[in-house]
Design an enzyme around this catalytic site. Sequence first.
Site, PDB file in Angstrom:
ATOM      1  N   PRO A  87      40.250  51.628  60.271  1.00 55.23           N
ATOM      2  CA  PRO A  87      41.330  51.996  61.328  1.00 55.23           C
ATOM      3  C   PRO A  87      41.268  53.304  61.930  1.00 55.23           C
ATOM      4  O   PRO A  87      41.859  53.829  62.761  1.00 55.23           O
ATOM      5  CB  PRO A  87      42.584  51.850  60.628  1.00 55.23           C
ATOM      6  CG  PRO A  87      42.292  51.720  58.825  1.00 55.23           C
ATOM      7  CD  PRO A  87      40.930  51.180  59.020  1.00 55.23           C
ATOM      8  N   GLU A 114      41.349  51.252  48.997  1.00 55.13           N
ATOM      9  CA  GLU A 114      42.210  52.332  49.647  1.00 55.13           C
ATOM     10  C   GLU A 114      41.193  52.929  50.769  1.00 55.13           C
ATOM     11  O   GLU A 114      41.794  53.326  51.616  1.00 55.13           O
ATOM     12  CB  GLU A 114      42.479  53.561  48.411  1.00 55.13           C
ATOM     13  CG  GLU A 114      43.372  54.595  49.169  1.00 55.13           C
ATOM     14  CD  GLU A 114      44.664  54.137  49.822  1.00 55.13           C
ATOM     15  OE1 GLU A 114      45.222  52.957  49.549  1.00 55.13           O
ATOM     16  OE2 GLU A 114      45.212  54.701  50.731  1.00 55.13           O
ATOM     17  N   ARG A 151      30.237  35.850  72.730  1.00 58.15           N
ATOM     18  CA  ARG A 151      30.483  35.235  73.566  1.00 58.15           C
ATOM     19  C   ARG A 151      29.933  35.860  75.129  1.00 58.15           C
ATOM     20  O   ARG A 151      30.052  35.245  76.131  1.00 58.15           O
ATOM     21  CB  ARG A 151      31.984  35.029  73.892  1.00 58.15           C
ATOM     22  CG  ARG A 151      32.910  36.117  74.025  1.00 58.15           C
ATOM     23  CD  ARG A 151      34.364  35.735  73.769  1.00 58.15           C
ATOM     24  NE  ARG A 151      35.025  34.787  74.859  1.00 58.15           N
ATOM     25  CZ  ARG A 151      35.059  35.131  76.194  1.00 58.15           C
ATOM     26  NH1 ARG A 151      35.056  36.461  76.637  1.00 58.15           N
ATOM     27  NH2 ARG A 151      35.583  34.363  77.021  1.00 58.15           N
ATOM     28  N   ASP A 165      36.728  37.204  82.916  1.00 58.97           N
ATOM     29  CA  ASP A 165      37.655  37.326  81.766  1.00 58.97           C
ATOM     30  C   ASP A 165      38.486  38.627  82.341  1.00 58.97           C
ATOM     31  O   ASP A 165      37.981  39.703  83.016  1.00 58.97           O
ATOM     32  CB  ASP A 165      37.329  37.442  80.602  1.00 58.97           C
ATOM     33  CG  ASP A 165      36.800  36.027  80.054  1.00 58.97           C
ATOM     34  OD1 ASP A 165      37.407  35.162  80.443  1.00 58.97           O
ATOM     35  OD2 ASP A 165      35.979  35.999  79.041  1.00 58.97           O
TER      36      ASP A 165
HETATM   37  C1  LIG Z   1      43.753  48.795  53.444  1.00 61.00           C
HETATM   38  S1  LIG Z   1      42.370  49.344  54.643  1.00 61.00           S
HETATM   39  C2  LIG Z   1      42.031  51.224  54.363  1.00 61.00           C
HETATM   40  C3  LIG Z   1      42.798  52.114  55.049  1.00 61.00           C
HETATM   41  C4  LIG Z   1      42.522  53.365  54.660  1.00 61.00           C
HETATM   42  N1  LIG Z   1      43.478  53.889  53.610  1.00 61.00           N
HETATM   43  C5  LIG Z   1      43.112  54.557  55.991  1.00 61.00           C
HETATM   44  O1  LIG Z   1      44.224  54.632  55.893  1.00 61.00           O
HETATM   45  O2  LIG Z   1      42.361  54.476  56.819  1.00 61.00           O
HETATM   46  C6  LIG Z   1      40.995  48.510  53.982  1.00 61.00           C
HETATM   47  C7  LIG Z   1      39.872  48.121  55.055  1.00 61.00           C
HETATM   48  O3  LIG Z   1      40.443  47.392  55.983  1.00 61.00           O
HETATM   49  C8  LIG Z   1      39.599  47.397  57.070  1.00 61.00           C
HETATM   50  N2  LIG Z   1      40.588  47.805  58.081  1.00 61.00           N
HETATM   51  C9  LIG Z   1      41.887  47.873  58.015  1.00 61.00           C
HETATM   52  N3  LIG Z   1      42.617  47.926  59.115  1.00 61.00           N
HETATM   53  C10 LIG Z   1      41.566  48.133  60.218  1.00 61.00           C
HETATM   54  C11 LIG Z   1      41.598  48.393  61.709  1.00 61.00           C
HETATM   55  N4  LIG Z   1      42.771  48.358  62.260  1.00 61.00           N
HETATM   56  N5  LIG Z   1      40.654  48.239  62.107  1.00 61.00           N
HETATM   57  C12 LIG Z   1      39.332  48.149  61.518  1.00 61.00           C
HETATM   58  N6  LIG Z   1      39.132  47.874  60.115  1.00 61.00           N
HETATM   59  C13 LIG Z   1      40.470  47.926  59.524  1.00 61.00           C
HETATM   60  C14 LIG Z   1      38.770  48.611  56.939  1.00 61.00           C
HETATM   61  O4  LIG Z   1      37.516  48.078  56.650  1.00 61.00           O
HETATM   62  C15 LIG Z   1      39.348  49.241  55.926  1.00 61.00           C
HETATM   63  O5  LIG Z   1      38.338  50.161  54.885  1.00 61.00           O
END
Ligand SMILES: C[S@@+](CC[C@H](N)C(=O)[O-])C[C@H]1O[C@@H](n2cnc3c(N)ncnc32)[C@H](O)[C@@H]1O
Length: 230
Positions: A87, A114, A151, A165
């Site tokens: 994220p 985490e 795609r 698109d």
């Molecule tokens: C619970 S999340 C960890 C978030 C982290 N504690 C932070 O606050 O940045 C676990 C995993 O889900 C994936 N993930 C969760 N949300 C995401 C998003 N919005 N975009 C991309 N990957 C995401 C990532 O691979 C991340 O390492």
Amino acid sequence: MKIDILTLFPDMVRPFFEHSILGRAKRDNHITVGIHDFREYSVDKHQSVDDTPYGGGAGMVLRVEPVVNALRAVDEEHTALRILMTPQGLPYNQERAATLAKNKHIIILCGHYEGYDERIRDYFDVEISIGDYVLTGGEAPALVVCDSIVRLLPGVLNEASPEEDSFSRGLLEYPHYTRPRVFEGRAVPEILLSGDHAKIEAWRREESLKRTKKRRPDLYRKYLEKRKNR
Ligand SMILES: C[S@@+](CC[C@H](N)C(=O)[O-])C[C@H]1O[C@@H](n2cnc3c(N)ncnc32)[C@H](O)[C@@H]1O
């Protein structure tokens, strides 16, 4: 294109490449897909991939060794584009999908827990976020990226053209209609039945502009600015 996905949950990922357009892309050899359980690259006898954070605090942290070992097994020379799902990454959009689709080989790491041991980041070329929200794991985000890229590969979509698109030209797509001509008093716009292709084209363009202006004024402003600077 070759796609390798590093995940702790291969069974969540695998079915996605067996159905619909992605399934066909795979069967027709537009893509080859490798799904790797990076737990197999763990360095201890319990096959652990996570550990408690130095400095204390909640949650578990993904260890660096299994990830780096898995990367080396699938991309020894680092010739692939390595993508880390997080994220905290660059916001994902159609433009980025088009750029990623130009690569011959991509590797995507799905995180969990985490977060990552920070040193994992050094082994990746780009970090991508699919939106400002937090999911439990990187599998759904990785599949979003794969779907949006595959795609766009030449020959994958038969009749439909990805250039039509939404977002491809900076606008939302125009409205579509099919049979019946009238449904509960709501008729298909006459112009679409006229057979006049130039007029239909102009109508679609107009609708696309109107729709973008109403639903996504941010995109509409960007579009106008781009046109002004041309
Ligand atoms: C619970 S999340 C960890 C978030 C982290 N504690 C932070 O606050 O940045 C676990 C995993 O889900 C994936 N993930 C969760 N949300 C995401 C998003 N919005 N975009 C991309 N990957 C995401 C990532 O691979 C991340 O390492």
